[in-house]
Scaffold this active site. Structure first.
Site, PDB file in Angstrom:
ATOM      1  N   PHE A   1       0.823  -1.220   0.000  1.00 29.19           N
ATOM      2  CA  PHE A   1       0.000   0.000   0.000  1.00 29.19           C
ATOM      3  C   PHE A   1       0.857   1.271   0.000  1.00 29.19           C
ATOM      4  CE2 PHE A   1       0.116   2.336   4.004  1.00 29.19           C
ATOM      5  CZ  PHE A   1       0.857   1.494   4.815  1.00 29.19           C
ATOM      6  N   LYS A   2       2.135   1.155   0.336  1.00 28.41           N
ATOM      7  CA  LYS A   2       2.984   2.353   0.399  1.00 28.41           C
ATOM      8  C   LYS A   2       3.084   3.057  -0.956  1.00 28.41           C
ATOM      9  CE  LYS A   2       5.468   1.007   4.502  1.00 28.41           C
ATOM     10  NZ  LYS A   2       4.741  -0.238   4.863  1.00 28.41           N
TER      11      LYS A   2
END
Ligand SMILES: *Cc1c(COP(=O)(O)O)cnc(C)c1O
Length: 467
Positions: free
Chosen positions: A108-109
């Protein structure tokens, strides 16, 4: 919008300066001085890039050109392999998963870093400046930061990972990127050693100036801001589908490490998004669960688990929540942090922990339960979870009786990033998506280096100041 330090002793800055500065000079984190309000859910954009612009614009207005910002946002989310960028997947009794991992590095980064890389390059190029980003990584942050910075002319990126202590997939995602501005260093030490080296580089003022050091980790406000968007997207979609209402708003379960992701949800709520409660899901490294239960923040040793991106004992973004919960008293936060650093333990006031508990609930999920969640979800739905997302689902199961209304768990990584645990649970290894299918055939480029600050500083100087 101006940004203030959570320790109250640094001048307020605009968005661009707060982004480039990263950590405030007084050691605090930048925080918007007020909350812009979102339109009612029915008026939120359904297109992800449009929604992203709608949610973030009040924070950057006046600092970044509107057309340029719109273009950077659109480009960032075009790099995602899912049509609606962050798909919602129904798991039946376990609620929904919001899959945040369809970006270039499968965690998700990317949602934040794809935009942050473009923002850095845009504002630095306009100023005729260049920075060196130094990042310590235990796995996911390094590759996401490299993908964000690769080929960008205003940025050099140096990533320190602990030699032989990251997974093969994680290492290769970093070391197979062949770009002149990307520098991978395998440090002969642990992740904590890497983090200490980065901190020491930031503390060395002469070095900091010489290479124009900057940070892209989740203490940077610009990293938190893009994460607010997907909370709004989830609420918008579930409301439109008739699954969430004003009286039964969405709850979120967030696999948590540094507290950046769940903090973004809290910010969405402060901006008026209808949200129920936030589940702070931890693995065996459960400092946040213990804090929410007792009001005492106390570090313990860090244990390696199946969900390594959450193997952390000091969650730096908690400082932003503490600041808000202390009615924005920088002095109160500075004093708490000083005691915490000195004694490894600090207790907050009863009224403060009560306020925090009205919005957050903690839950711990151990490695055996993590494997069991992956196995049982696969059996009942065919969906393969990664171990971090499984911790979030495990927490939903544990708190079922306490949560009313729909629950969305944030899916923080693609299962192919953690093939060993997934194989233990479901009996086969998940395939890497097409753009990474030949990862194990690509040549690796990295420098192995002892855990030695002076030598590493020289390496950074040699690599970044040659022209
Ligand atoms: C970074 C990371 C987390 C933890 O997120 P925080 O914002 O640090 O709380 C959870 N899962 C995965 C897969 C990650 O990469």
């Amino acid at each position: 919008m101006k940004f203030q330090s959570t320790r109250g002793a640094s001048p307020e800055l605009g968005f661009v300066d707060a982004m480039i500065t990263g950590l405030a000079p007084d050691g605090g984190l930048y925080f918007p001085v007020e909350w812009p309000q979102l339109p009612p859910v029915g008026e939120l954009a359904t297109d992800y890039a449009e929604l992203a612009h709608q949610v973030m614009w009040p924070f950057v207005e006046g600092e970044v050109d509107s057309d340029a910002f719109q273009a950077m946002v659109a480009e960032s989310y075009r790099a995602f392999a899912a049509d609606d960028v962050v798909p919602l997947v129904d798991l039946g009794a376990d609620g929904q998963v919001l899959e945040l991992f369809w970006g270039p590095t499968l965690a998700f980064k990317d949602v934040a870093l794809q935009l942050v890389g473009r923002l850095f390059d845009h504002v630095l190029s306009a100023r005729g400046e260049r920075v060196t980003i130094v990042v310590a990584t235990s796995g996911d942050t390094g590759s996401a930061a490299i993908e964000a910075a690769r080929g960008r002319s205003a940025i050099d990126i140096v990533v320190l990972h602990p030699a032989d202590r990251v997974s093969d997939v994680q290492r290769r995602q970093m070391t197979t990127v062949d770009e002149p501005n990307v520098h991978n260093v395998a440090v002969e030490g642990t992740f904590d050693d890497c983090q200490d080296l980065v901190k020491a580089m930031f503390a060395d003022e002469a070095f900091r100036q010489k290479v124009n050091l900057s940070a892209m980790n989740s203490i940077n406000w610009a990293r938190v801001m893009p994460q607010v968007v997907y909370y709004a997207a989830a609420v918008q979609r579930l409301t439109e589908a008739g699954l969430a209402t004003a009286s039964e708003p969405v709850n979120f379960s967030v696999p948590t490490g540094n507290f950046g992701n769940v903090l973004a949800g809290y910010i969405a709520k402060r901006m008026g998004l209808p949200v129920g409660r936030f589940v702070v899901a931890s693995n065996r490294n459960d400092i946040l669960t213990r804090f929410l239960d007792s009001g005492v923040l106390a570090t313990e040793e860090v244990f390696p688990t199946h969900s390594p991106s959450m193997d952390i004992q000091v969650s730096s973004n908690l400082e932003r929540l503490l600041f808000d919960a202390h009615e924005r008293s920088g002095a109160a936060v500075a004093s708490l942090q000083q005691r915490f650093r000195g004694e490894g333990r600090v207790e907050v006031d009863g009224s403060v922990i009560d306020r925090i508990r009205s919005e957050f609930v903690g839950w711990r999920v151990d490695d055996n339960e993590t494997v069991e969640v992956i196995r049982s979800v696969h059996e009942s739905t065919g969906v393969v979870l990664d171990p971090h997302t499984a911790v979030g689902i495990g927490a939903v199961r544990g708190l079922r009786d306490e949560l009313t209304g729909p629950v969305v768990t944030l899916g923080t990584a693609h299962p192919a990033k953690f093939p060993d645990v997934v194989e233990t649970a479901v009996g086969s290894r998940p395939a890497l998506p097409e753009h990474l299918a030949d990862l194990f055939e690509r040549p690796e480029i990295m420098t192995r280096h002892p855990n030695d600050l002076a030598g590493l500083q020289q390496l950074v100087i040699d690599r970044t100041t040659s022209d």
